[in-house]
Design a protein around this motif. Sequence first.
Motif, mmCIF file in Angstrom:
data_model
loop_
_atom_site.group_PDB
_atom_site.id
_atom_site.type_symbol
_atom_site.label_atom_id
_atom_site.label_comp_id
_atom_site.label_asym_id
_atom_site.label_seq_id
_atom_site.Cartn_x
_atom_site.Cartn_y
_atom_site.Cartn_z
ATOM 1 N N GLY A 191 76.357 36.319 6.176
ATOM 2 C CA GLY A 191 77.331 37.086 5.887
ATOM 3 C C GLY A 191 78.694 36.929 6.679
ATOM 4 N N ALA A 192 78.572 36.205 7.476
ATOM 5 C CA ALA A 192 79.840 35.825 8.408
ATOM 6 C C ALA A 192 80.426 34.163 8.061
ATOM 7 C CB ALA A 192 79.324 35.885 9.905
ATOM 8 N N TYR A 193 81.498 34.137 7.582
ATOM 9 C CA TYR A 193 82.044 32.992 7.093
ATOM 10 C C TYR A 193 83.019 32.660 8.089
ATOM 11 C CZ TYR A 193 79.747 34.082 2.556
ATOM 12 O OH TYR A 193 78.643 33.924 1.533
ATOM 13 N N GLN A 194 82.910 31.163 8.387
ATOM 14 C CA GLN A 194 83.899 30.620 9.091
ATOM 15 C C GLN A 194 85.437 30.679 8.524
ATOM 16 O OE1 GLN A 194 84.038 29.070 12.300
ATOM 17 N NE2 GLN A 194 86.369 28.723 11.866
ATOM 18 N N MET A 195 86.219 31.132 9.415
ATOM 19 C CA MET A 195 87.631 31.328 8.596
ATOM 20 C C MET A 195 88.368 29.846 8.607
ATOM 21 S SD MET A 195 89.118 34.908 9.931
ATOM 22 C CE MET A 195 90.493 35.008 8.793
ATOM 23 N N ARG A 204 84.854 35.719 9.284
ATOM 24 C CA ARG A 204 85.277 37.012 8.304
ATOM 25 C C ARG A 204 84.024 37.218 7.513
ATOM 26 N NH1 ARG A 204 85.274 35.461 3.178
ATOM 27 N NH2 ARG A 204 85.189 33.285 2.759
ATOM 28 N N LEU A 205 84.134 38.640 6.997
ATOM 29 C CA LEU A 205 82.899 39.268 6.282
ATOM 30 C C LEU A 205 82.823 38.468 5.062
ATOM 31 C CD1 LEU A 205 80.631 41.181 6.879
ATOM 32 C CD2 LEU A 205 81.906 42.880 5.889
ATOM 33 N N GLY A 206 81.674 38.103 4.497
ATOM 34 C CA GLY A 206 81.622 37.955 3.155
ATOM 35 C C GLY A 206 81.788 38.804 2.049
ATOM 36 N N THR A 207 82.188 38.631 0.921
ATOM 37 C CA THR A 207 82.105 39.629 -0.261
ATOM 38 C C THR A 207 81.117 39.506 -1.083
ATOM 39 O OG1 THR A 207 83.202 38.034 -1.885
ATOM 40 C CG2 THR A 207 84.671 39.261 -0.484
ATOM 41 N N ALA A 208 80.618 40.379 -2.027
ATOM 42 C CA ALA A 208 79.532 40.553 -2.666
ATOM 43 C C ALA A 208 79.523 39.359 -3.680
ATOM 44 C CB ALA A 208 79.815 41.625 -3.928
ATOM 45 N N GLU A 209 80.643 38.907 -4.227
ATOM 46 C CA GLU A 209 80.873 37.636 -5.213
ATOM 47 C C GLU A 209 80.190 36.505 -4.248
ATOM 48 O OE1 GLU A 209 83.127 39.904 -4.975
ATOM 49 O OE2 GLU A 209 83.018 41.065 -6.851
ATOM 50 N N GLU A 210 80.797 36.338 -3.132
ATOM 51 C CA GLU A 210 80.385 35.057 -2.299
ATOM 52 C C GLU A 210 78.753 35.140 -1.884
ATOM 53 O OE1 GLU A 210 84.281 34.112 0.256
ATOM 54 O OE2 GLU A 210 83.345 36.050 0.806
ATOM 55 N N ALA A 211 78.219 36.373 -1.711
ATOM 56 C CA ALA A 211 76.654 36.597 -1.500
ATOM 57 C C ALA A 211 76.155 36.159 -2.696
ATOM 58 C CB ALA A 211 76.557 38.076 -1.244
ATOM 59 N N ALA A 212 76.219 36.495 -4.015
ATOM 60 C CA ALA A 212 75.724 36.332 -5.072
ATOM 61 C C ALA A 212 75.723 34.838 -5.228
ATOM 62 C CB ALA A 212 76.171 36.942 -6.295
ATOM 63 N N GLU A 262 87.396 48.527 -2.325
ATOM 64 C CA GLU A 262 86.394 48.223 -3.184
ATOM 65 C C GLU A 262 85.589 47.037 -2.621
ATOM 66 O OE1 GLU A 262 85.359 50.170 -5.559
ATOM 67 O OE2 GLU A 262 87.102 51.414 -5.323
ATOM 68 N N GLU A 263 85.776 46.220 -2.143
ATOM 69 C CA GLU A 263 85.216 44.871 -1.644
ATOM 70 C C GLU A 263 84.274 45.220 -0.574
ATOM 71 O OE1 GLU A 263 87.739 40.848 -2.752
ATOM 72 O OE2 GLU A 263 88.108 42.135 -0.927
ATOM 73 N N ILE A 264 84.808 46.107 0.299
ATOM 74 C CA ILE A 264 83.919 46.650 1.363
ATOM 75 C C ILE A 264 82.785 47.666 1.009
ATOM 76 C CG2 ILE A 264 84.081 48.123 3.550
ATOM 77 C CD1 ILE A 264 86.723 47.336 3.940
ATOM 78 N N LEU A 265 83.072 48.066 -0.127
ATOM 79 C CA LEU A 265 81.927 48.999 -0.624
ATOM 80 C C LEU A 265 81.134 48.481 -1.164
ATOM 81 C CD1 LEU A 265 84.022 51.927 -1.972
ATOM 82 C CD2 LEU A 265 82.699 52.208 0.127
ATOM 83 N N ASP A 266 81.405 47.236 -1.879
ATOM 84 C CA ASP A 266 80.336 46.651 -2.596
ATOM 85 C C ASP A 266 79.707 45.464 -1.756
ATOM 86 O OD1 ASP A 266 79.294 46.174 -5.159
ATOM 87 O OD2 ASP A 266 80.501 44.573 -5.754
ATOM 88 N N THR A 267 80.367 44.863 -0.821
ATOM 89 C CA THR A 267 79.604 43.819 -0.138
ATOM 90 C C THR A 267 78.331 44.086 0.462
ATOM 91 O OG1 THR A 267 79.827 42.077 1.707
ATOM 92 C CG2 THR A 267 80.631 44.258 2.163
ATOM 93 N N PRO A 268 77.080 43.388 0.437
ATOM 94 C CA PRO A 268 75.984 43.683 0.933
ATOM 95 C C PRO A 268 75.683 43.803 2.286
ATOM 96 C CG PRO A 268 75.761 41.278 -0.091
ATOM 97 C CD PRO A 268 77.229 41.957 -0.551
ATOM 98 N N PHE A 269 76.602 43.186 3.009
ATOM 99 C CA PHE A 269 76.859 43.019 4.302
ATOM 100 C C PHE A 269 77.129 44.257 5.342
ATOM 101 C CE2 PHE A 269 77.481 38.836 2.557
ATOM 102 C CZ PHE A 269 76.397 38.337 2.650
ATOM 103 N N VAL A 270 77.586 45.266 4.291
ATOM 104 C CA VAL A 270 77.931 46.667 5.098
ATOM 105 C C VAL A 270 77.135 47.542 4.199
ATOM 106 C CG1 VAL A 270 79.797 48.370 5.312
ATOM 107 C CG2 VAL A 270 80.363 45.749 5.467
#
Length: 311
Positions: A191-195, A204-212, A262-270
Amino acid sequence: MRDLRFGFNVFDIVSRDDFAERCRRGERYGYDVALVPDHLGSPAPFPTMVAAADATERLRVGALVLNAGFWNAHLLAREAATADRLTGGRVELGLGAGHMKWEFDAAGIPWEPFGARVERMTGLIEELGALFGGDGYERHRPVAKFFGLAETAPVQRAGFGGSGPPLLVGGTGDAVLRAAARHADIVGIAGAYQMKGEPPGTFRLGTAEEAAERVRFAREHAGDRAERIEWNVLVQHVQVTSDRRAEAGRMRAERLPYMTVEEILDTPFVLLGTEAQIAEQIRERRERYGFSYVTVHSPFMDVLGPVIERV
């Protein structure tokens, strides 16, 4: 579908008694695994793992994750096998390619490009499998042979091709996930992505789309192994709140300006919400991504703990 498991990372040891009580408290909550990262300035992984197992009845222990660049295969095999014996077969061995350049510099270890670090990690996995499953050092141990002493080998025969403890490989890059898909029993999505364009270790924090996409990528490379793999998510923040949206807005303003609410609410890393809402998020993310092994950093152990019995 796999049963859910929960783990917590250990970043500090205040005292022996405090650490033991923290592990016992985690066990009472229902956590399954106590995990230790491999960072300079944090506790040494293997003594901490043995102490955590010694303080508890059933808690498994592991590393999330060992920095492959820090380890020689022969020395790591000795550490892992010894810990597995001392814990009665409760070790889960996690490996990663390493991502903090300053740690390599401080330790006097050459900092290599990412691809080379992943090659080193993959070679380490293969060497460990050979050491765990091979004849070892028989011809070099005449004294031990004379007295009939057994060579120390892991108790578990689950990972590394059936010769050692379960193997977790964690990361986000293509190369490390290809290695994980090929070798690991547990694949960790961090969930932690190199910027891009920033110094190594700037995340930075990864999004739900990136996790999928990362899970999909790893599953494709795992092929027939994919259904036998346990999928781990390392949650970066947990907050119990009656107003999820307001908390997500606060996080965006203070820490995550590059993400929408919305991205914060949807990410699996939060995980945000009431205890019931967080429990539902964990179940939903198991369905969506296959994440059946949820780990949190130690500051959030007590926050997530009461939720476990609701899942």
